[in-house]
Design an enzyme around this catalytic site. Structure first.
Site, PDB file in Angstrom:
ATOM      1  N   ARG A 175     -51.092 -65.205  32.410  1.00 26.02           N
ATOM      2  CA  ARG A 175     -50.145 -64.103  32.197  1.00 26.02           C
ATOM      3  C   ARG A 175     -48.747 -64.484  32.674  1.00 26.02           C
ATOM      4  O   ARG A 175     -47.868 -63.643  32.782  1.00 26.02           O
ATOM      5  CB  ARG A 175     -50.611 -62.837  32.920  1.00 26.02           C
ATOM      6  CG  ARG A 175     -52.067 -62.545  32.647  1.00 26.02           C
ATOM      7  CD  ARG A 175     -52.373 -61.093  32.379  1.00 26.02           C
ATOM      8  NE  ARG A 175     -53.736 -60.977  31.896  1.00 26.02           N
ATOM      9  CZ  ARG A 175     -54.065 -60.800  30.630  1.00 26.02           C
ATOM     10  NH1 ARG A 175     -53.146 -60.702  29.698  1.00 26.02           N
ATOM     11  NH2 ARG A 175     -55.326 -60.714  30.263  1.00 26.02           N
ATOM     12  N   HIS A 204     -56.510 -74.179  27.128  1.00 23.60           N
ATOM     13  CA  HIS A 204     -56.128 -72.934  26.446  1.00 23.60           C
ATOM     14  C   HIS A 204     -54.738 -72.531  26.917  1.00 23.60           C
ATOM     15  O   HIS A 204     -54.465 -72.502  28.107  1.00 23.60           O
ATOM     16  CB  HIS A 204     -57.160 -71.839  26.781  1.00 23.60           C
ATOM     17  CG  HIS A 204     -57.129 -70.650  25.862  1.00 23.60           C
ATOM     18  ND1 HIS A 204     -56.003 -69.849  25.711  1.00 23.60           N
ATOM     19  CD2 HIS A 204     -58.074 -70.130  25.047  1.00 23.60           C
ATOM     20  CE1 HIS A 204     -56.284 -68.885  24.845  1.00 23.60           C
ATOM     21  NE2 HIS A 204     -57.529 -69.030  24.421  1.00 23.60           N
ATOM     22  N   HIS A 252     -53.623 -68.992  20.540  1.00 20.79           N
ATOM     23  CA  HIS A 252     -53.751 -67.809  19.677  1.00 20.79           C
ATOM     24  C   HIS A 252     -52.550 -67.833  18.755  1.00 20.79           C
ATOM     25  O   HIS A 252     -51.419 -67.938  19.236  1.00 20.79           O
ATOM     26  CB  HIS A 252     -53.745 -66.533  20.522  1.00 20.79           C
ATOM     27  CG  HIS A 252     -54.933 -66.382  21.415  1.00 20.79           C
ATOM     28  ND1 HIS A 252     -55.117 -65.306  22.251  1.00 20.79           N
ATOM     29  CD2 HIS A 252     -56.022 -67.176  21.595  1.00 20.79           C
ATOM     30  CE1 HIS A 252     -56.262 -65.450  22.904  1.00 20.79           C
ATOM     31  NE2 HIS A 252     -56.818 -66.575  22.533  1.00 20.79           N
ATOM     32  N   GLU A 261     -56.901 -70.481  17.151  1.00 21.28           N
ATOM     33  CA  GLU A 261     -58.100 -69.680  17.373  1.00 21.28           C
ATOM     34  C   GLU A 261     -58.149 -68.523  16.377  1.00 21.28           C
ATOM     35  O   GLU A 261     -57.156 -67.821  16.173  1.00 21.28           O
ATOM     36  CB  GLU A 261     -58.147 -69.144  18.813  1.00 21.28           C
ATOM     37  CG  GLU A 261     -59.421 -68.321  19.069  1.00 21.28           C
ATOM     38  CD  GLU A 261     -59.704 -68.064  20.547  1.00 21.28           C
ATOM     39  OE1 GLU A 261     -58.955 -68.558  21.407  1.00 21.28           O
ATOM     40  OE2 GLU A 261     -60.698 -67.375  20.818  1.00 21.28           O
ATOM     41  N   ASP A 292     -64.511 -68.241  17.430  1.00 22.79           N
ATOM     42  CA  ASP A 292     -64.982 -67.484  18.594  1.00 22.79           C
ATOM     43  C   ASP A 292     -65.965 -66.459  18.038  1.00 22.79           C
ATOM     44  O   ASP A 292     -65.597 -65.646  17.179  1.00 22.79           O
ATOM     45  CB  ASP A 292     -63.751 -66.822  19.253  1.00 22.79           C
ATOM     46  CG  ASP A 292     -64.087 -66.017  20.505  1.00 22.79           C
ATOM     47  OD1 ASP A 292     -65.042 -65.226  20.457  1.00 22.79           O
ATOM     48  OD2 ASP A 292     -63.361 -66.147  21.502  1.00 22.79           O
ATOM     49  N   HIS A 319     -64.811 -62.862  18.358  1.00 20.37           N
ATOM     50  CA  HIS A 319     -63.663 -62.550  17.493  1.00 20.37           C
ATOM     51  C   HIS A 319     -64.086 -62.446  16.028  1.00 20.37           C
ATOM     52  O   HIS A 319     -63.626 -61.564  15.303  1.00 20.37           O
ATOM     53  CB  HIS A 319     -62.586 -63.629  17.621  1.00 20.37           C
ATOM     54  CG  HIS A 319     -61.982 -63.724  18.989  1.00 20.37           C
ATOM     55  ND1 HIS A 319     -60.953 -64.588  19.294  1.00 20.37           N
ATOM     56  CD2 HIS A 319     -62.260 -63.054  20.131  1.00 20.37           C
ATOM     57  CE1 HIS A 319     -60.634 -64.453  20.577  1.00 20.37           C
ATOM     58  NE2 HIS A 319     -61.413 -63.535  21.102  1.00 20.37           N
ATOM     59  N   HIS A 330     -65.924 -70.876  20.711  1.00 22.47           N
ATOM     60  CA  HIS A 330     -66.069 -70.014  21.888  1.00 22.47           C
ATOM     61  C   HIS A 330     -67.310 -69.178  21.663  1.00 22.47           C
ATOM     62  O   HIS A 330     -67.444 -68.526  20.623  1.00 22.47           O
ATOM     63  CB  HIS A 330     -64.837 -69.101  22.045  1.00 22.47           C
ATOM     64  CG  HIS A 330     -63.607 -69.851  22.442  1.00 22.47           C
ATOM     65  ND1 HIS A 330     -62.346 -69.340  22.292  1.00 22.47           N
ATOM     66  CD2 HIS A 330     -63.466 -71.078  23.003  1.00 22.47           C
ATOM     67  CE1 HIS A 330     -61.469 -70.228  22.745  1.00 22.47           C
ATOM     68  NE2 HIS A 330     -62.112 -71.293  23.169  1.00 22.47           N
ATOM     69  N   ASP A 337     -61.569 -56.923  20.843  1.00 26.40           N
ATOM     70  CA  ASP A 337     -61.895 -58.191  21.474  1.00 26.40           C
ATOM     71  C   ASP A 337     -62.403 -57.933  22.884  1.00 26.40           C
ATOM     72  O   ASP A 337     -61.636 -57.901  23.829  1.00 26.40           O
ATOM     73  CB  ASP A 337     -60.623 -59.059  21.485  1.00 26.40           C
ATOM     74  CG  ASP A 337     -60.859 -60.434  22.106  1.00 26.40           C
ATOM     75  OD1 ASP A 337     -62.025 -60.749  22.403  1.00 26.40           O
ATOM     76  OD2 ASP A 337     -59.890 -61.171  22.301  1.00 26.40           O
ATOM     77  N   HIS A 383     -65.330 -59.391  25.248  1.00 20.79           N
ATOM     78  CA  HIS A 383     -66.414 -60.355  25.445  1.00 20.79           C
ATOM     79  C   HIS A 383     -67.522 -59.760  26.320  1.00 20.79           C
ATOM     80  O   HIS A 383     -67.248 -59.014  27.243  1.00 20.79           O
ATOM     81  CB  HIS A 383     -65.894 -61.609  26.137  1.00 20.79           C
ATOM     82  CG  HIS A 383     -64.823 -62.323  25.356  1.00 20.79           C
ATOM     83  ND1 HIS A 383     -64.319 -63.534  25.734  1.00 20.79           N
ATOM     84  CD2 HIS A 383     -64.160 -61.987  24.233  1.00 20.79           C
ATOM     85  CE1 HIS A 383     -63.396 -63.918  24.879  1.00 20.79           C
ATOM     86  NE2 HIS A 383     -63.270 -62.986  23.959  1.00 20.79           N
TER      87      HIS A 383
HETATM   88 ZN    ZN Z   1     -61.361 -63.049  22.950  1.00 14.98          ZN
HETATM   89 FE    FE Z   2     -58.608 -67.436  23.231  1.00 13.14          FE
HETATM   90 FE    FE Z   3     -61.855 -67.173  22.586  1.00 12.49          FE
END
Ligand code: ZN
Ligand code: FE
Ligand code: FE
Length: 276
Positions: free
Chosen positions: A36, A66, A105, A140, A174, A177, A209, A222, A224
């Protein structure tokens, strides 16, 4: 197979390789910098060299880096966009030094429309890929939350087609996703992969992912979940690790973990057992 989890590198690369090995992993993913924030820690050459020999000794596959969530290559604001381009460029160089694929992303168009977003992201990718070494950058596939760019195979293909250095880009899928984006991989994994192959090409798939999802098919959200605690379910993940498409690329858990309960360790054990 290469199976691992997203881990913190706050104790350095060597310590993280040791931790990964302890939980049964032979790869891992890490954030290039505070997810962040913007500041990146300088790479410690000795730690990196030590971690590389340990990776060889343990037979690790490629690592996955990432980028932080603060990068938005789709931003119309020039400062936000310039920040995204320069951070991505810097991360490409750093990931190459570590020997890691880099995942980003694609971005968000902030209400300017998908066509605007797609061309803005392409411009950003081309800028970042110029003079930034040779490392592979993976886009991604997103769930399509809000104004996200890159939640369909068509959009991802349009991004790839716009990149001048085609050899430098690939895709990271992913499971959470994809399901959120409306691809029913739970009931038709082979069909979804065949569609990916037609629209983009399986040779461009370089990482997966592996997450369960708290939400439903096509939710465009999204969230997880640990394997088996979501709408995809254990049976699905047992099928994933048997599929030849996933035998060569790193599979990375981005599921909640709590070291006392060692979620990741158990998830990795399950995946390894079912891959045989
Ligand atoms: Zn995600
Ligand atoms: Fe990601
Ligand atoms: Fe991911």
């Amino acid at each position: 197979m290469f199976i691992g989890a997203h881990l913190s590198i706050s104790k350095g690369f060597k310590a993280t390789v040791m931790l990964a090995h302890e939980i049964g992993a032979n790869t891992f993913q890490f954030f290039t910098r505070n997810p962040r924030g913007s500041k990146a820690k300088a790479l410690d050459d000795k730690d990196l060299a030590d971690s590389m020999s340990l990776r060889r000794e343990y037979g690790f596959g490629p690592l996955v880096a990432h980028t932080p969530y603060t990068i938005n290559l789709g931003a119309s604001n020039p400062d936000t966009w310039e920040f995204a381009v320069s951070t991505l460029k810097d991360d490409l160089i750093r990931a190459e030094k570590v020997g890691a694929l880099l995942v980003v992303h694609p971005g968000s168009h902030g209400g300017q429309g998908i066509e605007y977003g797609l061309s803005r992201v392409v411009d950003g990718l081309n800028r970042a890929l110029a003079d930034s070494g040779e490392n592979l950058l993976l886009l991604e596939a997103m769930s399509g939350q809000g104004n996200e760019v890159g939640s369909t195979f068509e959009e991802l293909n349009q991004l790839m087609q716009g990149v001048k250095k085609r050899g430098r880009v690939g895709i990271a899928l992913d499971t959470c996703h994809l399901y959120g984006a409306g691809y029913d991989l739970k009931n038709d994994l082979d069909g979804v992969l065949a569609s990916f192959d037609r629209k983009i090409g399986l040779k461009y798939l370089h990482a997966l992912h592996i997450n369960d999802s708290e939400t439903m098919l096509g939710s465009h959200r999204d969230r997880h979940a640990n394997l088996g605690n979501g709408s995809l379910g254990m049976e699905f993940f047992a099928k994933v690790v048997k599929n030849p498409v996933f035998k060569q690329i790193p599979l990375i858990l981005e599921t909640p973990d709590d070291s006392e309960q060692s979620h990741h360790k158990r998830e990795i054990e399950f995946l390894k057992k079912n891959s045989r």
